[in-house]
Design an enzyme around this catalytic site. Structure first.
Site, PDB file in Angstrom:
ATOM      1  N   GLU A  28       1.097  -1.028   0.152  1.00 39.08           N
ATOM      2  CA  GLU A  28      -0.005  -0.029  -0.015  1.00 39.08           C
ATOM      3  C   GLU A  28       0.941   1.376  -0.247  1.00 39.08           C
ATOM      4  OE1 GLU A  28      -3.538   0.452   2.689  1.00 39.08           O
ATOM      5  OE2 GLU A  28      -2.461   2.216   3.454  1.00 39.08           O
ATOM      6  N   HIS A 273      -0.079  -8.177   3.178  1.00 37.50           N
ATOM      7  CA  HIS A 273      -0.290  -7.033   2.583  1.00 37.50           C
ATOM      8  C   HIS A 273       0.416  -5.990   3.599  1.00 37.50           C
ATOM      9  CE1 HIS A 273      -2.460  -3.501   0.445  1.00 37.50           C
ATOM     10  NE2 HIS A 273      -2.533  -3.035   1.432  1.00 37.50           N
TER      11      HIS A 273
END
Length: 297
Positions: A28, A273
């Site tokens: 991200e 993630h």
């Protein structure tokens, strides 16, 4: 004593080498607000691109200026890299009509992956009437997007209780989300208990742990306070006395993240993630240690 060590040498060596790259990662980023931050962001994207992540997501602010920056980063990732770009999309500060138009625009421009969120409410906002599940349905009405949604192992700050939060996650999955990405956490047990509860509730998608490599513990305490994330006493001890020692904080932060991923991997987790905070060094080092490497040409 030598005999005792010899008995355990296989398991010791195995624990050091067991992660051989058979895991998936995603990253991200957030849109930069200055030319200097833009340079840092693109250096990070270039550094992490060879690790071949499943996708990279770009966060989304509630005001139009930040939204435009998000779109700009997404379009440049699409044009200049081989990465799969997944914009964040939120309901805050956008009507259904605007969201439908944006979703159609994304689909036409080749975007197939979206992270669908309710979004943080501005201070003084009335109680929300639209939720992430509504956004998932809206996206599904436009096209067959691959949709990620948020999950909260330690319960969303606005949720009435843990069960209500779990029911809400199931609604998002039933509406057509492909996976859930968790809020960052440091209590691995809380994630594993949450994953078990998801299975028991009939949620049959990957619950991808969100990993935040820590370099600034003071900043982390602020993040955690806003997001209902507990910071275990062992984590406080790890960073104690390092307020003015950025180099050691980097090493400690990398070590914490590597340990967490090793434990989670042993528990069958295959997808991770990483919240990069637009800095590549720590995330790259962690991925390298975990066996996620650039493909040999």
């Amino acid at each position: 004593m030598a005999f005792h060590h010899a008995q355990h040498s296989h398991s010791l060596n195995q624990s050091l080498s067991e992660l051989n790259g058979d895991i998936n990662v995603s990253f991200e980023f957030f849109p930069p607000s200055t030319p200097e931050m833009e340079q840092i962001l693109w250096n990070s994207i270039r550094r992490l691109e060879p690790l071949n992540p499943k996708f990279v997501s770009v966060t989304y602010g509630a005001n139009s200026g930040v939204r435009d920056r998000t779109h700009g980063v997404i379009e440049r990732i699409q044009q200049e890299t081989n990465l799969v770009a997944a914009p964040h999309l939120t309901l805050v500060d956008a009507s259904d009509e605007e969201l439908l138009e944006l979703a159609k625009h994304y689909w036409k421009s080749g975007i197939r992956d979206i992270v669908a969120l309710r979004g943080d409410l501005p201070a003084g906002s009335p109680k929300p009437t639209r939720f992430a599940v509504d956004l998932v349905r809206l996206l599904r009405s436009v096209a067959d997007f691959d949709i990620s949604v948020a999950a909260y192992p330690e319960v969303h700050p606005d949720a009435a209780n843990a069960q209500a939060d779990l029911i809400n996650l199931k609604r998002k999955i039933d509406a057509g989300a492909s996976r859930a990405i968790t809020q960052f956490f440091f209590d691995v047990e809380s994630y594993l208990r949450f994953r078990d509860r998801c299975v028991a509730a009939g949620i049959d998608v990957e619950i991808v742990p969100g990993i935040l490599p820590v370099t600034n513990f003071t900043q982390l305490k602020r993040f955690a306070g806003m997001t209902n994330v507990s910071l275990p006493s062992w984590l406080h001890k790890q960073f104690d006395g390092l307020e003015n020692d950025a180099g050691t904080r980097q090493l400690v932060g990398a070590n914490v993240a590597i340990d967490m991923v090793k434990v989670l991997s042993r528990e069958g987790v295959k997808d991770f993630h990483f919240y990069t905070l637009n800095r590549a060094e720590l995330t790259y080092a962690i991925c390298h240690t975990l066996g996620v490497r650039p493909k040999a040409v």
